[in-house]
Scaffold this motif. Structure first.
Motif, mmCIF file in Angstrom:
data_model
loop_
_atom_site.group_PDB
_atom_site.id
_atom_site.type_symbol
_atom_site.label_atom_id
_atom_site.label_comp_id
_atom_site.label_asym_id
_atom_site.label_seq_id
_atom_site.Cartn_x
_atom_site.Cartn_y
_atom_site.Cartn_z
ATOM 1 N N UNK A 127 0.833 -1.199 0.000
ATOM 2 C CA UNK A 127 0.000 0.000 0.000
ATOM 3 C C UNK A 127 0.861 1.240 0.000
ATOM 4 N N UNK A 128 0.342 2.265 -0.683
ATOM 5 C CA UNK A 128 0.912 3.615 -0.612
ATOM 6 C C UNK A 128 -0.275 4.549 -0.560
ATOM 7 N N UNK A 129 -0.558 5.122 0.599
ATOM 8 C CA UNK A 129 -1.738 5.955 0.736
ATOM 9 C C UNK A 129 -2.982 5.168 0.386
ATOM 10 N N UNK A 130 -3.769 5.675 -0.558
ATOM 11 C CA UNK A 130 -5.023 5.029 -0.952
ATOM 12 C C UNK A 130 -4.823 4.100 -2.151
ATOM 13 N N UNK B 55 -8.506 5.274 7.497
ATOM 14 C CA UNK B 55 -9.578 4.389 7.058
ATOM 15 C C UNK B 55 -10.265 3.718 8.251
ATOM 16 N N UNK B 56 -11.543 3.423 8.102
ATOM 17 C CA UNK B 56 -12.297 2.748 9.167
ATOM 18 C C UNK B 56 -12.363 1.239 8.954
ATOM 19 N N UNK B 57 -11.831 0.739 7.845
ATOM 20 C CA UNK B 57 -11.948 -0.694 7.573
ATOM 21 C C UNK B 57 -11.022 -1.476 8.496
ATOM 22 N N UNK B 58 -11.287 -2.775 8.616
ATOM 23 C CA UNK B 58 -10.488 -3.606 9.526
ATOM 24 C C UNK B 58 -9.057 -3.752 9.027
ATOM 25 N N UNK B 59 -8.921 -4.065 7.736
ATOM 26 C CA UNK B 59 -7.591 -4.273 7.156
ATOM 27 C C UNK B 59 -7.204 -2.963 6.473
ATOM 28 N N UNK B 60 -6.671 -2.046 7.251
ATOM 29 C CA UNK B 60 -6.422 -0.703 6.721
ATOM 30 C C UNK B 60 -5.337 -0.702 5.641
ATOM 31 N N UNK B 61 -4.381 -1.628 5.720
ATOM 32 C CA UNK B 61 -3.332 -1.707 4.693
ATOM 33 C C UNK B 61 -3.816 -2.421 3.426
ATOM 34 N N UNK B 62 -4.919 -3.148 3.528
ATOM 35 C CA UNK B 62 -5.358 -3.963 2.387
ATOM 36 C C UNK B 62 -4.476 -5.169 2.158
#
Lengths: 444, 107
Positions: B15-18, B82-89
Motif C-alpha cells: 500500500x501507498x496511501x489510498x 480508514x475505518x476498515x479492519x484491514x487498513x493496509x489492504x
C-alpha cells in the motif's frame, strides 16, 4: 578512497515492533560489516512527534533501549557498524540514550545522529497535499512534517567514524545505499550503481519478508522453521550486484519466489522507483538461485534523482470508536446482521460513515468475494469517527447495550477509542533541506 | 478447465496511501505468458468492482516473470484514517487469487 572486495549488510528489523532476536543472531553469527534496523513507518514518526511534544527527551523508538542493550556488546566485539532510523522524531535524544546504555555496559562508543528531516517550522499549511489536491491545513491541525532524507545525509555521519548512525526520517533503501557508497567510494551521481544499491536496499528493508516470513502459506508456499525465522544479509560487490542470504541455522527460506514478492512490494511504478537518491528501474533486475537460501541479484538501472523530496505531514484527524460483539451457533449470521441493522438505525444520524463488518464472514472483503456460507460464529464490528473521544465512545457504548437489548446470545463485547493521526504528503525543494550530524561519544 | 488463480500463482499486497499494489507471480515461469494474456486490467477491474474505485495500471516484468497491478482509490482512504479492519489492504492479495480462470485445454 578505500576499496573492499565485498560488503556484508544485515537487516535485523523491518518495522518498529519487529522481533529482537534475529538482529542479535545476525550480529553474533552473521559475519557482518553493517547492521541496519529499519524501524520507522509513516505513522510511527507522527506518533513519535506527539511523544516528543509532551516530553522533549522522548520521541525516539520505544524499543530502542531494549534493542541497543542487547546489540551493543556484539557490535563492539564483532566490529559491526549499526545504521538505524530508530531516532524517529528525536535522533539526538536517541543518541544520548545510546551513550547512557554504553556507560552502563562499560563500552566505549561513538554515535552520530543525523538531523534535518524535521521541517515542521518551514511548513505554512498552504502546501498542497499530493493525496487530496488541497492545502494541508484543510486536512486538520498539522503536528509533524518530516522530509525523507537520502544517502547524502547519512554519508557525513559515516565519515565521522561513528560506531552507530542514528537517523530520523530517511528513505528506507538509503539506509543501505549510504554504507555501500561509503565503502566502495561510488559517486552519488552514478545513477546505475545507485539504482543497483537501491534494489538491494529495497529487497532488504522489510527483513523477514524476504526470508519467507510474510510469504509463507502452508498449502502452496511452505517455509521451514518459521518460529526461528532468520533475517537477511546481503553480500554486495563493487559492481553493485548482490547475493541475498541468511545465517545458516536460522529458520525461513530465501527463494526466487520470496525475492520476487519483495522486489515488487509497495512499488507503484517498477520503471521509476523514486527515492531521494535515484529513480530506479526494477524491470531491468535479474534474479538467479545461487545455492540453497542464496539469491543472486544483478541488473538494475537508474535515472537522475528527483529535485524534490517527499515530506510526510501528520495531522490530527479526530478519533475512531469501535465496538465488537459475537454471535454463535444456529442463525449466528442472521442475528449478527440484525444487531448491525439496529446499531445503524440508532447511530446513522450521528455517524453518517458508520461501518458494520461481520468478522468471520464479510469483514475485510465484500460479499461479492465471499461464499454464501453459514459460519458457526460471526463477530459484528462497528466503527465510526468522532471529532472528540467522547463522541467516538458512543459507538462502543451502543454495541455494549446490545447485551440486554438483543438480539439473542450476543457475547464478548469489546470497545475501543483511538486518536487518529492522518498522513498526507507534499514535495519540497531538496535544496531547502539542510541535514547535519551531531556526534556524541563515551570512552573515546 | 476451471481453476482458481491461487493454484498457479502467488501475490503480495502493498500500500501507498489510498493505492493498492498487487504483485502476481506464477509458480512456474512458463505460466507467465498465460497470466499476461488472461489477467488483463479489465478482468482485475471486474473482480474487484466493489473494492477498487480508481484506475488500474498493469506493469509487465518479463525478466522475473511477474506482473504488477497498481490500483488507485482502493483502500478506503488509506492506512491512517480508514475505518476498515484491514487498513493496509494486506489481505487483498488472496482476494486476487480467488479469481476463477478458464484454462485452455492441454492436449
Amino acid at each position: 578512497m578505500k576499496q573492499r572486495d565485498k560488503v556484508r549488510i544485515g537487516c535485523g528489523a523491518g518495522f518498529s515492533g519487529d522481533r529482537l532476536e534475529p538482529a542479535v543472531i545476525l550480529a553474533e553469527k552473521g559475519d557482518l560489516d553493517y547492521l541496519v534496523l529499519e524501524c520507522l513507518a509513516e505513522r510511527t514518526i507522527a506518533l513519535a512527534q506527539k511523544r516528543k511534544a509532551t516530553d522533549p527527551a522522548q520521541g525516539y523508538d520505544p524499543l530502542l533501549e531494549r534493542r541497543i542493550t542487547l546489540l551493543l556488546p556484539l557490535l563492539k566485539k564483532n566490529k559491526i557498524r549499526l545504521i538505524t532510523n530508530m531516532g524517529a522524531a528525536n535522533p539526538v535524544a536517541a543518541a544520548g540514550k545510546i551513550i547512557e546504555i554504553a556507560k552502563r555496559q562499560g563500552i566505549s562508543i561513538k554515535v552520530a545522529a543525523v538531523t534535518g528531516d524535521d521541517v515542521l517550522k518551514s511548513i505554512s499549511g498552504d502546501e498542497i497535499a499530493m493525496e487530496t489536491g488541497k492545502p494541508i491545513s484543510e486536512s486538520g491541525q498539522v503536528i509533524s512534517a518530516n522530509a525523507y532524507l537520502g544517502a547524502d545525509a547519512i554519508l557525513p555521519a559515516l565519515e565521522t567514524g561513528a560506531d552507530i548512525i542514528i537517523t530520523g526520517r530517511v528513505a528506507d533503501p538509503s539506509l543501505f545505499v549510504a554504507p555501500l557508497v561509503h565503502e566502495f567510494g561510488w559517486s552519488l551521481d552514478d545513477v546505475d550503481i545507485i539504482a543497483k544499491a537501491t534494489v538491494t536496499g529495497h529487497l532488504m528493508e522489510c527483513a523477514g519478508q524476504i526470508t519467507g516470513g510474510y510469504f509463507a502459506d502452508p498449502v502452496k508456499k511452505p517455509i521451514e522453521n518459521m518460529s526461528t525465522l532468520g533475517h537477511p544479509f546481503a553480500d554486495v560487490w563493487p559492481d553493485g550486484s548482490a547475493t541475498i542470504s541468511k545465517v545458516n541455522e536460522t529458520g525461513g527460506n530465501i527463494t526466487l519466489a520470496t525475492v520476487k514478492e519483495q522486489l515488487l512490494y509497495e512499488v507503484t511504478n517498477p520503471h521509476q522507483y523514486l527515492t531521494p537518491d535515484v529513480s530506479a528501474d526494477f524491470t531491468t533486475v535479474f534474479l538467479k538461485q545461487d545455492g540453497k537460501n542464496r539469491i543472486k541479484v544483478t541488473g538494475g538501472s537508474g535515472n537522475k534523482k528527483p529535485s524534490t523530496l517527499k515530506v510526510s505531514i501528520g495531522y490530527k484527524a479526530g478519533f475512531t470508536g469501535e465496538g465488537e460483539i459475537t454471535y454463535a451457533g444456529a442463525g449466528a449470521r442472521e442475528r449478527a446482521h440484525l444487531a448491525g441493522e439496529i446499531i445503524q438505525q440508532r447511530l446513522k444520524s450521528q455517524f453518517p460513515d458508520l461501518r458494520t463488518d461481520y468478522i468471520g464472514h464479510t469483514s475485510v472483503h465484500p460479499s461479492s468475494l465471499a461464499n454464501d456460507c453459514q459460519p458457526y460464529e460471526v463477530r459484528l464490528r462497528v466503527a465510526g469517527k468522532g471529532a472528540t473521544a467522547d463522541q467516538a465512545a458512543i459507538i462502543g457504548e451502543e454495541v455494549e447495550a446490545l447485551y440486554t437489548n438483543g438480539p439473542a446470545g450476543g457475547g464478548g463485547v469489546r470497545k475501543y477509542v483511538n486518536e487518529v493521526i492522518g498522513i498526507v504528503s507534499v514535495l519540497i525543494d531538496r535544496n531547502k533541506i539542510k541535514p547535519s550530524v551531531i556526534v556524541k561519544s563515551y570512552g573515546h | 478447465m476451471g481453476i482458481k488463480l491461487y493454484e498457479i500463482a502467488h501475490s503480495r499486497a502493498g500500500d501507498k496511501g489510498n493505492t493498492l499494489i498487487l504483485s502476481l507471480i506464477p509458480y512456474e515461469e512458463k505460466d507467465y505468458e498465460l497470466l499476461r494474456n488472461l489477467i488483463t486490467v479489465d478482468k482485475v477491474k471486474e473482480h474487484f468492482k466493489e473494492i477498487i474505485h480508481g484506475e488500474i495500471v498493469r506493469y509487465e516484468l518479463p525478466n522475473i516473470s511477474a506482473l504488477q497491478f497498481v490500483c488507485l482509490q482502493a483502500l478506503a482512504g488509506g492506512v491512517t484514517t480508514s475505518l476498515v479492519m484491514d487498513t493496509h489492504g494486506k489481505t487483498l492479495s488472496y482476494a486476487l487469487l480467488e479469481m476463477n480462470l478458464e484454462l485452455p485445454e492441454i492436449t
